[in-house]
Design an enzyme around this catalytic site. Structure first.
Site, PDB file in Angstrom:
ATOM      1  N   GLY C  43       0.791  -1.225   0.000  1.00 40.78           N
ATOM      2  CA  GLY C  43       0.000   0.000   0.000  1.00 40.78           C
ATOM      3  C   GLY C  43       0.820   1.270   0.000  1.00 40.78           C
ATOM      4  O   GLY C  43       0.282   2.352  -0.168  1.00 40.78           O
ATOM      5  N   CYS C 253     -26.719  -9.882 -18.069  1.00 38.97           N
ATOM      6  CA  CYS C 253     -26.056  -9.505 -19.314  1.00 38.97           C
ATOM      7  C   CYS C 253     -26.952  -9.872 -20.503  1.00 38.97           C
ATOM      8  O   CYS C 253     -27.406 -11.016 -20.628  1.00 38.97           O
ATOM      9  CB  CYS C 253     -24.712 -10.206 -19.425  1.00 38.97           C
ATOM     10  SG  CYS C 253     -23.880  -9.916 -21.008  1.00 38.97           S
ATOM     11  N   CYS C 256     -24.612 -12.662 -22.640  1.00 37.05           N
ATOM     12  CA  CYS C 256     -24.347 -14.024 -22.168  1.00 37.05           C
ATOM     13  C   CYS C 256     -25.332 -14.469 -21.098  1.00 37.05           C
ATOM     14  O   CYS C 256     -25.348 -15.631 -20.700  1.00 37.05           O
ATOM     15  CB  CYS C 256     -22.926 -14.148 -21.653  1.00 37.05           C
ATOM     16  SG  CYS C 256     -22.664 -13.343 -20.058  1.00 37.05           S
ATOM     17  N   CYS C 277     -21.971  -7.478 -19.910  1.00 40.41           N
ATOM     18  CA  CYS C 277     -20.784  -7.689 -19.086  1.00 40.41           C
ATOM     19  C   CYS C 277     -19.717  -6.674 -19.468  1.00 40.41           C
ATOM     20  O   CYS C 277     -19.473  -6.417 -20.653  1.00 40.41           O
ATOM     21  CB  CYS C 277     -20.199  -9.084 -19.338  1.00 40.41           C
ATOM     22  SG  CYS C 277     -21.124 -10.411 -18.577  1.00 40.41           S
ATOM     23  N   CYS C 283     -17.362 -12.728 -20.624  1.00 42.54           N
ATOM     24  CA  CYS C 283     -18.653 -12.826 -21.316  1.00 42.54           C
ATOM     25  C   CYS C 283     -18.570 -13.882 -22.436  1.00 42.54           C
ATOM     26  O   CYS C 283     -19.438 -14.748 -22.557  1.00 42.54           O
ATOM     27  CB  CYS C 283     -19.012 -11.455 -21.886  1.00 42.54           C
ATOM     28  SG  CYS C 283     -20.734 -11.301 -22.401  1.00 42.54           S
TER      29      CYS C 283
END
Lengths: 278, 256, 294
Positions: C43, C253, C256, C277, C283
């Site tokens: 970080g 979606c 798909c 997607c 997808c």
């Protein structure tokens, strides 16, 4: 008897290059803060005092006396040139708070001390709401529930007589008196052991001053809070302080019980001060 | 008598140096010596400027004595010199056992009479309910009715203010009370009300040292009288032994 | 416009005259060193000497430098832009990698060893042998609460994040919720607050205790930082205002049919809202398995 909560010894703040003459060429006898030899500005020299739990210590003096400098050093807004301050809540008073590292200093400010500045702009973040200003101190102390934070903020705003319905408003649009009340609420938020007040009523209208003073007095006595109050105004000192230091040109000229300072001043400067106020 | 001595003032002197007036010296007190027994009521009398108030202020440490000592036997049995004790010790004594009652009410403005009188009780730990009912009772006994109790004393007459002042002093009596002319602005009727309150304080065991001008009060309350003249003790003795006529007003007998 | 290839040809040299992976060896070594430091301090933003790349800064140069300094002869690289392998930027970066390393690239998440991405983390769970490189426009999460860079650095050093928390509090007071959409600030390993780059909230939980290594590169701002595998990454949240991902309840979606992916909204030819997607590779995969299944 319990010992002092804060013990300051030989505090000196010198701006500029110090020289051996600084101490003798400034002060109340010489009547200046500027060293004639090296040109350094001596904000304060050899200031020593103790503050006991539950006590209110007043520091009185005109501008340039060094009274605010003392307070800024205790709150660590300013680093002293020399001196020690032993504080009961920092390493059991074994080491000066002026030797604390940055994290420790921040902890002292977050958990142990509260500061009310003369100008609310200095103590408040005007870009966040009144409640947010109080929240800032609680968040610094790792509060993580919005509901608790808002309850506590309301409590302290209520305590300082700021209408709760202004909690989510920006203090930039408040009156000076109300800004000062928000600042007091913010300083109180973490129940500090030591409260520092720097001319808390000086910028306010006379009628508003009275209300803020009443509030401070009432909160102090009900919480038994330890306070250092700095003011040029003897009326403020009379109303709040148990003991008083009189400062001039960076040095303490006299100290004593407040009623003694006001009724039986020893130093010529204090006599002048008291007689000018009367 | 010696066993129960609470205060011993020895060769007390107070010189005030006025720096602003060419270092002028004023001798407010000079070689003041007297003892006070536990539970005694000692009245201090004298013409104005004789040092009565200076004496009381030295005892309370509002004035710094410049000579002598003020030995006070604290409730702990410890002897403390009020002239030289630390500020911490003085503040502690002021909080717990020694109270100074000024001539006129000095209090934070914007507090009601009831608030002012209840505060000493609240500060010593009583519940607000008890403190306020006790304060109200004492104010009523001093002739301050409930209609006045909730208003600001700054709006009161001088006599009313003085009775609020007395009420605050007697609501929680301390071990040693220093009264600086608390009856100066009272008429005969109210003076008697104050008398009853002071009598109760005395009966409760408090030691009282007070500056009084009122012959009737002196006669009925004082065990001994200290007469001050030019900063010195001119006479000291029981109320029958000393000649006080010069220093106090003519006796006015209360109406009842 | 003249392409790199054109320039190379005009100069009479071949692409192989460039260093492997475009960057010279010294640059790669420095970037790898800084990357190791970033992994060692999860970080923490490590400054690095960001090089000139053959695209403008702000177009993924930080991610490119990370990818090109990491890529070796056995690697397979995938590049996506907002989940889409076919994005212009993604395609260009992919081509640069191919030409300067001679390696082949892939569109399949599972096939890649290094995935460079902008604004998305692939839906498919990443493995311990995979590295995700994210392009970062603004690496400093405190930018909006503390404009002075020096002050922000002190706040990080002292873990003094009350200003950040205050911003969240004020957000809740004014809007009833924390309004960060993309780039929701996270606490890494309980120590540093980190800007996760502008990924949607949907992707934030994928950072936590992941098997894969995440690297973040900001070319313009010259910072590299990292979330090593199996590191705690927690979105900043109040106990009574918990963090929540985007709500696609009842939506799926249009292509798909998946109802467990991050969806992008568009308007269909008939003016109706339509969802698809965002991760095109995922997808395709769902679609394929469905076709195989039927």
């Amino acid at each position: 008897m319990t010992g002092p909560i804060l013990s300051v010894s030989d505090l000196s703040v010198i701006h500029g290059n110090e020289c051996p003459d600084c101490r003798t060429s400034t002060g109340p006898e010489v009547g200046t803060n500027t060293c004639a030899s090296c040109g350094a500005v001596v904000a304060c020299t050899d200031v020593s005092f103790d503050v006991y739990p539950g006590q209110v210590l007043g520091i009185v003096g005109e501008s340039g006396s060094g009274k605010s400098t003392v307070l800024q050093c205790i709150y660590q807004d300013l680093a002293p040139t020399r001196g020690d301050a032993l504080f009961a809540e920092f390493e059991q008073g074994d080491r000066s708070i002026w030797q604390a590292n940055r994290r420790q200093r921040r902890e002292l400010r977050t958990y142990s001390m509260g500061m009310v500045y003369q100008n609310p702009r200095q103590g408040l973040n005007l870009l966040v709401t009144a409640g947010g200003n109080i929240a800032e101190r609680l968040l610094a102390a790792d509060w993580r529930r919005v509901e608790d934070i808002r309850d506590t903020a309301s409590h302290f705003l209520n305590r300082t007589e700021v209408p709760i319905n202004r909690m989510d408003d920006f203090p930039a649009f408040f009156s000076g008196g109300m800004q000062q009340r928000v600042q007091i609420a913010k300083a109180l938020a973490n129940n500090p052991t030591l409260m520092l007040l720097d001319e808390p009523t000086t910028g306010l209208d006379v009628s508003v001053q009275a209300g803020v003073l009443d509030l401070l007095r009432e909160i102090q006595s009900s919480k038994g809070m330890t306070v250092i109050v700095v003011s040029h105004d003897l009326a403020v000192i009379r109303l709040l302080a148990d003991r008083t230091l009189v400062m001039r040109h960076g040095q303490v000229v006299e100290s004593g019980l407040t009623d003694q300072i006001l009724e039986d001043p020893q130093h010529s400067y204090t006599q002048l001060l008291v007689n000018s106020a009367a | 008598m010696l066993d129960s001595r609470i205060l011993s003032v020895q060769s007390l002197g107070k010189a005030i140096t006025l720096h602003l007036l060419g270092e002028k010296q004023v001798q407010a007190l000079d070689d003041v010596t007297f003892d006070v027994s536990d539970g005694e009521f000692v009245a201090v009398v004298g013409l104005s400027g004789s040092g009565k108030s200076s004496l009381l202020k030295c005892l309370y440490r509002t004035y710094l004595a410049t000579a002598g000592s003020i030995l006070y036997q604290a409730s702990t049995g410890q002897d403390i010199d009020l002239a030289s004790a630390s500020e911490q010790d003085i503040l502690k004594l002021r909080r717990n056992e020694i109270r100074y009652v000024p001539q006129f009410l000095k209090s934070a403005p914007r507090l009601s009479a009831l608030d002012i009188v209840a505060r000493p009780l609240v500060e010593s730990g009583y519940d607000a309910d008890i403190a306020y009912s006790e304060a109200s009772r004492i104010l009523s006994e001093l002739g301050i009715g409930s209609d006045l109790q909730s208003s600001f004393p700054s709006l009161f007459s001088g006599g009313e203010q003085q009775r609020v002042n007395v009420a605050r002093a007697v609501v929680a009596p301390s071990r040693l009370m220093l009264l600086d002319e608390p009856t100066s602005a009272l008429d005969a009727e109210n003076r008697e009300r104050v008398f009853h309150q002071l009598q109760k304080v005395k009966d409760g065991g408090s030691t009282i040292i007070g500056v009084f001008h009122d012959r009737w009060l002196l006669r009925h309350l004082a065990d001994r009288v200290v007469v001050m003249e030019h900063g010195k003790v001119a006479q000291i003795g029981t109320r029958d032994e000393v000649a006080i006529a010069r220093y106090v007003g003519a006796e006015t007998v209360p109406a009842s | 416009m003249t392409s790199v290839r054109q320039l190379v040809q005009d100069a009479g040299v071949s692409a192989s005259a460039y260093s492997y992976g475009f960057l010279d060896e010294t640059a790669k070594r420095e970037i790898r060193r800084k990357t190791l430091k970033a992994i060692a301090i999860p970080g923490y933003q490590v400054p690095f000497g960001s090089r000139e790349m053959p695209v403008s800064r702000g177009w993924g140069t930080g991610g490119m430098q990370l990818t090109l300094s990491l890529v070796g002869p056995d690697d397979v690289v995938k590049v996506i832009d907002q989940g889409d392998d076919a994005g212009v930027n993604a395609a260009n970066i992919r081509r640069l990698v191919e030409r300067t390393t001679g390696l082949s690239t892939t569109l399949e998440t599972a096939m890649a060893s290094i995935i460079q991405s902008r604004h998305r983390i692939p839906e498919e769970a990443l493995r311990s042998d995979q590295i995700l490189v994210l392009q970062v426009p603004v690496p400093e999460p405190l930018r909006n609460v503390e404009r002075r860079v020096s002050a922000a650095r002190v706040m990080h050093a002292e873990r003094d994040y009350s200003k950040m928390w205050l911003a969240l509090y004020e957000d809740i007071v004014r809007r009833g919720e924390v309004s960060f959409g993309a780039g929701y600030p996270v606490m890494v390993h309980g120590r540093y607050i980190m800007a996760p780059s502008p990924i949607p909230r949907w992707d934030i939980p994928l950072l936590n205790q992941s098997d894969a290594l995440y690297l973040f590169g900001a070319g313009r701002e010259k910072r590299i930082y990292a979330v090593p595998p199996h590191t705690s990454v927690e979105p900043l949240q109040f106990d009574d205002y918990p963090f929540a991902v985007e709500d696609f309840d009842g939506k799926s979606c249009a292509r798909c049919g998946a109802n467990d992916t991050f969806l992008e909204e568009s308007i269909s030819e008939v003016g109706m809202p339509r969802f698809r997607c965002s991760d095109t590779a995922h997808c395709d995969k769902v679609l394929e398995s469905r076709e195989v299944g039927t």
